[in-house]
Scaffold this motif. Structure first.
Motif, PDB file in Angstrom:
ATOM      1  N   UNK A 112      21.597 -54.866  46.796  1.00 62.88           N
ATOM      2  CA  UNK A 112      21.847 -56.144  47.464  1.00 62.88           C
ATOM      3  C   UNK A 112      23.272 -56.644  47.250  1.00 62.88           C
ATOM      4  N   UNK A 113      23.952 -56.128  46.240  1.00 65.12           N
ATOM      5  CA  UNK A 113      25.285 -56.629  45.924  1.00 65.12           C
ATOM      6  C   UNK A 113      26.393 -55.852  46.613  1.00 65.12           C
ATOM      7  N   UNK A 114      26.141 -54.595  46.970  1.00 64.03           N
ATOM      8  CA  UNK A 114      27.213 -53.803  47.576  1.00 64.03           C
ATOM      9  C   UNK A 114      27.535 -54.340  48.962  1.00 64.03           C
ATOM     10  N   UNK A 115      28.819 -54.300  49.300  1.00 60.78           N
ATOM     11  CA  UNK A 115      29.261 -54.816  50.593  1.00 60.78           C
ATOM     12  C   UNK A 115      29.144 -53.779  51.690  1.00 60.78           C
ATOM     13  N   UNK A 116      29.273 -52.523  51.320  1.00 57.35           N
ATOM     14  CA  UNK A 116      29.285 -51.457  52.316  1.00 57.35           C
ATOM     15  C   UNK A 116      27.881 -50.891  52.540  1.00 57.35           C
ATOM     16  N   UNK A 117      27.442 -50.812  53.803  1.00 56.95           N
ATOM     17  CA  UNK A 117      26.147 -50.177  54.083  1.00 56.95           C
ATOM     18  C   UNK A 117      26.094 -48.727  53.607  1.00 56.95           C
ATOM     19  N   UNK A 118      27.234 -48.041  53.625  1.00 58.16           N
ATOM     20  CA  UNK A 118      27.268 -46.644  53.182  1.00 58.16           C
ATOM     21  C   UNK A 118      26.888 -46.546  51.708  1.00 58.16           C
ATOM     22  N   UNK A 119      27.432 -47.450  50.904  1.00 65.81           N
ATOM     23  CA  UNK A 119      27.081 -47.457  49.482  1.00 65.81           C
ATOM     24  C   UNK A 119      25.608 -47.784  49.290  1.00 65.81           C
ATOM     25  N   UNK A 120      25.084 -48.709  50.074  1.00 66.50           N
ATOM     26  CA  UNK A 120      23.662 -49.062  49.985  1.00 66.50           C
ATOM     27  C   UNK A 120      22.787 -47.876  50.362  1.00 66.50           C
ATOM     28  N   UNK A 140      17.600 -44.422  59.733  1.00 72.48           N
ATOM     29  CA  UNK A 140      16.446 -44.579  58.848  1.00 72.48           C
ATOM     30  C   UNK A 140      16.840 -45.325  57.572  1.00 72.48           C
ATOM     31  N   UNK A 141      17.945 -44.891  56.963  1.00 70.74           N
ATOM     32  CA  UNK A 141      18.402 -45.514  55.719  1.00 70.74           C
ATOM     33  C   UNK A 141      18.783 -46.975  55.948  1.00 70.74           C
ATOM     34  N   UNK A 142      19.388 -47.256  57.096  1.00 69.54           N
ATOM     35  CA  UNK A 142      19.767 -48.632  57.399  1.00 69.54           C
ATOM     36  C   UNK A 142      18.529 -49.508  57.594  1.00 69.54           C
ATOM     37  N   UNK A 143      17.518 -48.958  58.239  1.00 71.10           N
ATOM     38  CA  UNK A 143      16.269 -49.702  58.412  1.00 71.10           C
ATOM     39  C   UNK A 143      15.651 -50.024  57.051  1.00 71.10           C
ATOM     40  N   UNK A 144      15.660 -49.052  56.153  1.00 74.56           N
ATOM     41  CA  UNK A 144      15.114 -49.276  54.811  1.00 74.56           C
ATOM     42  C   UNK A 144      15.936 -50.318  54.066  1.00 74.56           C
ATOM     43  N   UNK A 145      17.269 -50.255  54.208  1.00 74.96           N
ATOM     44  CA  UNK A 145      18.124 -51.246  53.538  1.00 74.96           C
ATOM     45  C   UNK A 145      17.789 -52.660  54.004  1.00 74.96           C
ATOM     46  N   UNK A 146      17.624 -52.826  55.295  1.00 78.74           N
ATOM     47  CA  UNK A 146      17.313 -54.148  55.827  1.00 78.74           C
ATOM     48  C   UNK A 146      15.951 -54.640  55.358  1.00 78.74           C
ATOM     49  N   UNK A 147      14.960 -53.742  55.327  1.00 75.38           N
ATOM     50  CA  UNK A 147      13.632 -54.129  54.866  1.00 75.38           C
ATOM     51  C   UNK A 147      13.656 -54.523  53.389  1.00 75.38           C
TER      52      UNK A 147
END
Length: 245
Positions: A112-120, A140-147
């Motif tokens: 939740x703290x990282x600014x870059x979606x790539x790092x997340x 897929x990874x972006x969807x999981x990050x948002x959830x």
């Protein structure tokens, strides 16, 4: 199941489905967890551990001239040994659960703290089995990050939950209860030599069943693993006895 708990549970996933199943497992009710108190391999390992401990007593017991007092001393020693090791194993289980809880909090907090979606995405990928990661796309990874970011109730520090205490109790009971099938013949049969033979027969059967269950869980020749466990268990008992255990 809270966010931290779901994120931590990804390390326990079994691989074998489409990438869609990744978020299909996201909980509708965040307050509930579907994880078992003890996984099958945890139960199998504890049975094997308790069995080996009691066998170090029964197999080193000399039946020549043994009376009821000697048998009683052996039984008390075997039960006391597994009571002690059951408590120790239960404490280790609680330590592992506490550590896993804390790791889940730290990982989700970092996500939740990282600014870059790539790092997340990398944090999520590091928590998943490599084979599962290989079939996930960036979407897929972006969807999981948002959830994960939408899930509430991130604890500030780890704690032991009810399921952790119940799991530790299960560990303790499995180790202790593994004592009785092998030890009971000595309490019921007055002839110590015959009791030892019956006890050894029960131990062999338990070792085989433990190996068979292990083979089924591992997906590798249950009958062969059952026979291998009889041999391996006998070797481990012999080594323990020879080292004074």
């Amino acid at each position: 199941m809270n966010a931290w708990l779901w994120f931590n549970s990804t390390m326990r996933w079994e691989v074998g489905g489409s990438s869609r199943e990744v978020w299909d497992r996201m909980p509708e009710n965040p307050s509930k967890s579907s994880r078992r108190l003890l996984e099958p391999m945890e139960r199998i390992s504890e049975v094997l551990f308790g069995l080996i401990m009691v066998l170090t007593y029964t197999c080193s017991f000399s039946v020549a001239g043994a009376g009821r007092e000697e048998v009683r001393t052996m039984l008390v020693g075997a039960l006391g040994c597994n009571l002690a090791w059951g408590m120790i194993d239960a404490v280790f289980y609680l330590m592992g659960s506490f550590s896993a809880f804390g790791q889940g909090i730290l990982k989700l907090r970092a996500l939740r703290q990282v600014a870059s979606p790539v790092e997340a995405h990398q944090i999520i990928a590091d928590a998943l089995p490599p084979l599962l990661v290989s079939v996930l796309s960036t979407a897929d990874l972006e969807h999981m990050r948002q959830e994960l970011n939408r899930l509430p109730n991130l604890p500030s520090r780890p704690r032991l939950r009810k399921d952790d205490w119940l799991g530790a109790l299960g560990v303790f009971l499995i180790v202790v209860l593994a004592t009785f099938p092998v030890a009971i013949p000595f309490a019921l049969i007055s002839d110590a030599r015959l009791a030892l033979r019956v006890s050894n027969g029960i131990a062999i059967a338990m070792l085989f069943l433990t190996g068979y269950a292990f083979g089924r869980q591992a997906g590798h020749r249950p009958l062969g693993m059952g026979l291998a466990m009889v041999f391996l268990g006998s070797v481990m008992v012999a080594i323990t006895i020879s080292l004074g255990g």
